[in-house]
Write an enzyme that holds these catalytic residues in place. Structure first.
Site, PDB file in Angstrom:
ATOM      1  N   ASP A   1     109.301 -58.137 -20.788  1.00  0.00           N
ATOM      2  CA  ASP A   1     109.688 -57.470 -22.036  1.00  0.00           C
ATOM      3  C   ASP A   1     110.262 -58.469 -23.031  1.00  0.00           C
ATOM      4  O   ASP A   1     111.204 -59.189 -22.707  1.00  0.00           O
ATOM      5  CB  ASP A   1     110.728 -56.380 -21.755  1.00  0.00           C
ATOM      6  CG  ASP A   1     110.105 -55.139 -21.138  1.00  0.00           C
ATOM      7  OD1 ASP A   1     109.253 -54.526 -21.805  1.00  0.00           O
ATOM      8  OD2 ASP A   1     110.462 -54.785 -19.997  1.00  0.00           O
TER       9      ASP A   1
ATOM     10  N   HIS B   1     107.305 -52.839 -27.334  1.00  0.00           N
ATOM     11  CA  HIS B   1     107.543 -51.431 -26.993  1.00  0.00           C
ATOM     12  C   HIS B   1     108.988 -51.110 -26.589  1.00  0.00           C
ATOM     13  O   HIS B   1     109.290 -49.957 -26.294  1.00  0.00           O
ATOM     14  CB  HIS B   1     106.558 -50.963 -25.911  1.00  0.00           C
ATOM     15  CG  HIS B   1     106.605 -51.762 -24.651  1.00  0.00           C
ATOM     16  ND1 HIS B   1     105.777 -52.839 -24.445  1.00  0.00           N
ATOM     17  CD2 HIS B   1     107.384 -51.675 -23.547  1.00  0.00           C
ATOM     18  CE1 HIS B   1     106.038 -53.363 -23.259  1.00  0.00           C
ATOM     19  NE2 HIS B   1     107.011 -52.685 -22.699  1.00  0.00           N
TER      20      HIS B   1
ATOM     21  N   ASP C   1     102.680 -50.310 -20.501  1.00  0.00           N
ATOM     22  CA  ASP C   1     104.049 -49.784 -20.619  1.00  0.00           C
ATOM     23  C   ASP C   1     104.390 -49.016 -21.886  1.00  0.00           C
ATOM     24  O   ASP C   1     105.413 -48.358 -21.925  1.00  0.00           O
ATOM     25  CB  ASP C   1     105.050 -50.936 -20.427  1.00  0.00           C
ATOM     26  CG  ASP C   1     106.414 -50.436 -19.958  1.00  0.00           C
ATOM     27  OD1 ASP C   1     106.464 -49.394 -19.280  1.00  0.00           O
ATOM     28  OD2 ASP C   1     107.428 -51.078 -20.284  1.00  0.00           O
TER      29      ASP C   1
END
Length: 1002
Positions: free
Chosen positions: A22, A404, A135
């Site tokens: 991430d 995201h 995701d």
């Protein structure tokens, strides 16, 4: 492996090693690089070199590029080149991040994809052809179209509604050919794979042990890696004693998953979040399992191989099956179980959502402004390399926040601060660049002016009296725009003049923001990609700005309003009559003066009170919206002030919790514009502009603005996917959580309508939106939450957002035919409002008359497109790669790719058709564009190359895989574009066409 005999019933498992990294979520990018991310690439590259069968996929380019630039040695860089050539390292997606699909704008998705692809192609000659969107929280129908336009052969998603996924899994329908765009349909369709219920993480349960399996390197630790290399939760190592049991576990999972798909090819993701920071222990254990299963494949009925995403899709493709077609319906919203609707994040951290969009819009303006400067001022004094670096800092920041867990508002506070700082820093850089370009162009003219400063700030400071303020206003759209810009000034007595000394219509009134300043609204009419300069002087002579006059109405007690006769008063411009009721100080109705239709129209703020105690039931958090009752009205009394002037009327409504409250948490400022003769006021007149002030909220409150109308909408709502296309949203009743599951993202546009009339909402940041009743539309504007879920507390993901948010929404009311012609251009006019820069003319050399402010030369050749085409991109990317693929690959292979200065001669141009087929009788037609004539203001076009969406393919050589569908059996490859030799192109509905343009060197 390829030589092994395979029985017809045998299954083939593709073990795809990956690390889900991430780009900001709980930890900042810097913290992640230090704790694990750099080690992923360092150790994976080392381990791939040790075993010829091993493979790995790399996804987020932001981390890879940081490793490449700051960590990788020359040897490691050589190894990356070799592994790419051998197909054992594969980049999938290839964007800077894995972008969110619900709340991002198409422009920014394209930007972050282009940013990553440009690096990969320039550095390796590599072009990603597969997606891995494992995701994002729900899937938009825009994404498959974008990936098709970028040259991808297959798309992969995972997070869709739990009940829908279970159904698709049972019926072997997780794979299909998706025609995401109704207008582009089969031309830009793409094979799509939805991951099964195990999603992208390896199932870690071992039936023969109470320890986990397959995660042999354990889990990353923060802030530092452990000194002794022992990480928490390292899985049970593979030994002779447990090898057979381990193999049985893996084979059982492969067989379970195979039952959900049509072919015997099983995608087996190996990895999860923050994995492979110690690739050695990972591969050394998995090697034993892979070898053992393959030695006993006859007994297991399975063969296993390390694979990339490409290997897996190649296997499925080569089976030549015929696939079902999915139409343009998206997979939003997304729920994980009955009370977990992921619809809260459509609004979470509204301030971040707003800044991300302002940054994107400033970047859009800065890119074209710099491109114009470079083309028209080859002798200019600005250092182009430095200028490009300033633009690149904002490209990087805007790309990064599309992640995201970025613009979604689902990150921890320190990560939100990281995104904000990077965005603000990049915006500062680009404003500085734009101001220095203005300064350079004007100084180059040497027309006797002395500029004491050009500074790019959001508001000018009231200067000392000896200084004339001037504002430079740049219109970044390729259309003529007539609109108002606002400047903060210190007095009501002001005059505004243009470059030729003519008076400019303006209105000044007391500011909403502060007691001591005034808002000066200047009416600007600017052609495409041009700027105008206006001087603002203390009052001289007759040409004063109109002064808005204020009428304050008595604060009204809503509880008592019903007992009195209505006292209505109208506010009018040439498009609308808006009627207010003095008994309530609320809006009462709007009449569309063109059709004479009157729509009952009321607005109120409500709050959903939500639960934060996990012991008491479902909670709302950054992601989830879980209302436990209907929304509650927030105010018992409304204050009203009307500022009226000849150009604009502003209605200020203040909502108080009771009649005696001192402070308000909610306010609406509604502006209605009147345009004088001689100006094109069509867009301005049809715009009812609303700015809201919301906050600070109390804990566990979710604030909505509900607009109730007399339109018979049958509770049908329309919302956009990413500002690209519209989705139909019929209200759906569920056993549980119906309110939250009927919330949808509005990125730019939403509307409700009946048989004759439509109400459009246009937004400058994303919001959750819903229609909870006939004739109603409600927009979630703000959320402030706290909960006691231990995981949320540990990671600081509780959304204690105490800010005041100031979103803007434009309303358009009218017949479908009229709103159709207005909403695309209006939405972009809101997104790309003119950029305002401030300067001062000082002291003795001040010209007595502003006549000497010359028209600037950019002006002479505006760039103008018809209203159904949008100039999506005009920039100088700076890439040094060759447009000829063979040449580019050869120069990388020989190690002679161009170093040194960026390439300033290649201009990236994108043009997007804004309409769907059949949407409008005129605007839905194809448009012929002569690129040479369109761009003549920049110089003489000598060459145009049509490219794929991110620029890395010549469209004439791009051949995507053609998957068989019932619609087109057996057709293999196809291509979608026709470019003629004479620089004219025909742009069809919904196309986004990408070109490299080269100009004659001056």
């Amino acid at each position: 492996l390829a030589l092994m005999p395979r029985a017809a019933g045998d299954l083939r498992a593709f073990v795809v090693a990956h690390s889900h990294m991430d780009v900001g979520w709980i930890y900042t990018v810097q913290e992640s690089m230090h704790a694990y991310a750099a080690n992923v690439y360092t150790t994976v590259i080392e381990e791939l070199m040790k075993g010829k069968q091993r493979k790995f996929i790399a996804v987020e380019q932001e981390f890879f590029r940081l490793w490449w630039d700051m960590v990788a040695t020359d040897t490691q860089k050589q190894q990356v080149h070799q592994l790419l050539q051998e197909g054992r390292l594969e980049f999938v997606i290839g964007g800077q991040v894995m972008h969110d699909e619900a709340v991002t704008l198409i422009d920014d998705q394209i930007l972050q994809l282009t940013e990553g692809h440009g690096f990969l192609y320039e550095t390796f000659g590599f072009r990603p052809q597969f997606s891995w969107h494992v995701d994002p929280f729900g899937a938009s129908a825009t994404t498959p179209t974008l990936f098709a336009l970028a040259g991808f052969n297959a798309h992969l998603i995972s997070r869709i509604d739990y009940d829908l996924k279970a159904d698709m899994q049972k019926n072997k329908k997780l794979q299909f050919v998706w025609q995401g765009s109704p207008s582009l349909s089969a031309r830009q369709e793409i094979f799509t794979h939805v991951m099964d219920q195990y999603s992208y993480c390896t199932p870690s349960h071992l039936p023969f042990s109470n320890r986990s399996g397959f995660f042999w390197n354990g889990f990353a630790t923060f802030p530092d890696p452990p000194k002794d290399g022992v990480y928490p939760n390292m899985s049970l190592p593979v030994t002779d004693a447990n090898l057979h049991l381990y193999a049985q576990t893996m084979v059982a999972n492969i067989k379970e998953r195979a039952a959900w798909f049509r072919t015997g090819d099983v995608l087996w993701p190996w990895g999860c979040d923050k994995q492979f920071f110690n690739a050695s222990v990972q591969y050394s254990n998995m090697d034993l399992l892979v070898d053992y299963i393959n030695k006993h494949s006859a007994e297991f009925g399975v063969t296993v191989q390390y694979a990339t995403v490409s290997d897996y899709f190649q296997a499925v493709y080569s089976r030549n099956l015929t696939w079902e077609i999915r139409d343009s319906q998206d997979f939003l919203p997304y729920s994980t179980e009955p009370f977990q609707a992921w619809t809260g994040f459509y609004t979470s951290r509204s301030t971040l959502k707003g800044i991300a969009r302002r940054a994107s819009s400033l970047l859009y303006a800065g890119e074209s402004f710099f491109t114009l400067y470079v083309q028209k001022n080859p002798e200019g004094s600005i250092c182009k390399c430095k200028a490009l670096k300033q633009l690149q800092s904002l490209r990087w920041a805007v790309s990064e926040v599309q992640h995201h867990d970025g613009i979604t508002g689902t990150e921890s506070p320190k990560v939100k601060n990281m995104y904000m700082n990077n965005l603000m820093f990049g915006m500062f850089d680009v404003k500085k660049l734009m101001a220095s370009i203005i300064f350079d162009i004007n100084n180059a003219k040497k027309n006797g002016e002395v500029y004491s400063s050009v500074y790019a700030k959001d508001l000018g400071e009231p200067g000392d009296e000896d200084v004339d303020l001037y504002v430079v206003v740049y219109n970044p759209l390729a259309w003529n725009i007539t609109t108002f810009v606002t400047v903060s000034v210190s007095s009501e007595a002001m005059s505004v003049y243009d470059e030729l000394g003519h008076s400019v219509p303006a209105q000044v009134q007391s500011s909403v923001e502060s007691q001591s300043t005034y808002d000066l609204y200047i009416l600007v009419a600017i052609s495409g990609l041009s700027y105008r300069k206006y001087s603002i002087k203390p009052l001289d002579g007759q040409q004063a700005a109109f002064v808005g006059t204020s009428v304050k109405y008595k604060r009204r007690d809503l509880a008592r309003a019903g007992q009195q006769r209505q006292q209505l008063f109208p506010v009018v411009n040439s498009c609308y009559q808006i009627v207010f009721d003095q008994n309530t100080n609320l809006m009462h109705s709007i009449t569309d003066r063109e059709t004479n239709q009157t729509v009952q129209f009321t607005q109120e703020f409500l709050e959903y009170h939500v639960n934060g105690d996990t012991k008491k039931g479902p909670i709302s958090d950054n992601y989830l919206f879980a209302p436990n009752t209907s929304a509650v009205p927030v105010s018992k009394a409304v204050g009203l002030e009307v500022m009226s002037g000849s150009l604009m009327t502003e209605i200020r409504q203040y909502f108080y919790s009771n009649v005696t409250s001192q402070d308000y948490i909610y306010a609406v400022y509604t502006r209605l514009y009147s345009v004088p003769e001689g100006y094109d006021g069509k867009l301005l007149c049809h715009r009812i502009e609303q700015e809201y002030s919301v906050g600070p909220l109390e804990f566990n409150r979710e604030a909505v603005l509900r607009t109730s109308t007399s339109l018979n909408t049958r509770q049908l709502l329309y919302t956009d996917n990413n500002g690209y296309q519209m989705q139909k949203r019929p209200f759906k009743a569920y056993v549980n959580n119906t309110v939250a599951r009927n919330y949808y993202p509005m990125v730019q546009t939403a509307y409700i309508e009946d048989d004759t009339t439509r109400l459009m909402l246009l937004a400058e940041r994303a919001h959750g939106v819903s229609s909870q009743g006939n004739g109603q539309v409600e927009v979630m504007l703000h959320r402030r939450l706290w909960n006691n879920l231990q995981w949320d507390l540990d990671n600081n993901l509780t959304l204690n957002d105490s800010s005041v948010v100031r979103p803007v929404i434009w309303l358009i009311l009218g017949s479908k035919a009229v709103t159709n012609t207005l909403y695309r251009t209006s939405g972009l006019a809101l997104e790309h409002r003119p950029v305002v820069m401030f300067g001062a003319l000082s002291g003795g050399d001040k010209p007595k008359l502003p006549r000497q402010l010359q028209q600037n030369s950019v002006h002479d050749f505006p760039v103008t497109l018809p209203p159904n085409l949008h100039l999506q991109t005009l920039s100088i990317p700076g890439w040094r790669y060759s447009s000829n693929h063979a040449e580019q690959v050869h120069s990388i292979h020989m190690g002679v790719q161009k170093q040194g200065d960026p390439d300033f001669s290649r201009v990236l141009l994108r043009i997007r058709h804004l309409y769907e087929v059949g949407e409008d009788p005129v605007l839905s037609q194809p448009v012929v564009v002569d690129l040479k004539s369109l761009l003549k203001g920049l110089g003489s076009v000598v060459a145009v190359e049509e490219r794929s969406l991110t620029g890395t393919w010549d469209v004439n050589t791009l051949e995507r895989w053609k998957w068989n569908t019932a619609q087109y059996p057996g057709k293999r490859f196809f291509n979608s574009t026709e470019t003629s030799e004479d620089f004219t192109v025909t742009i069809h509905p919904k196309e986004i066409r990408t070109f490299f343009v080269y100009f004659q060197v001056q």
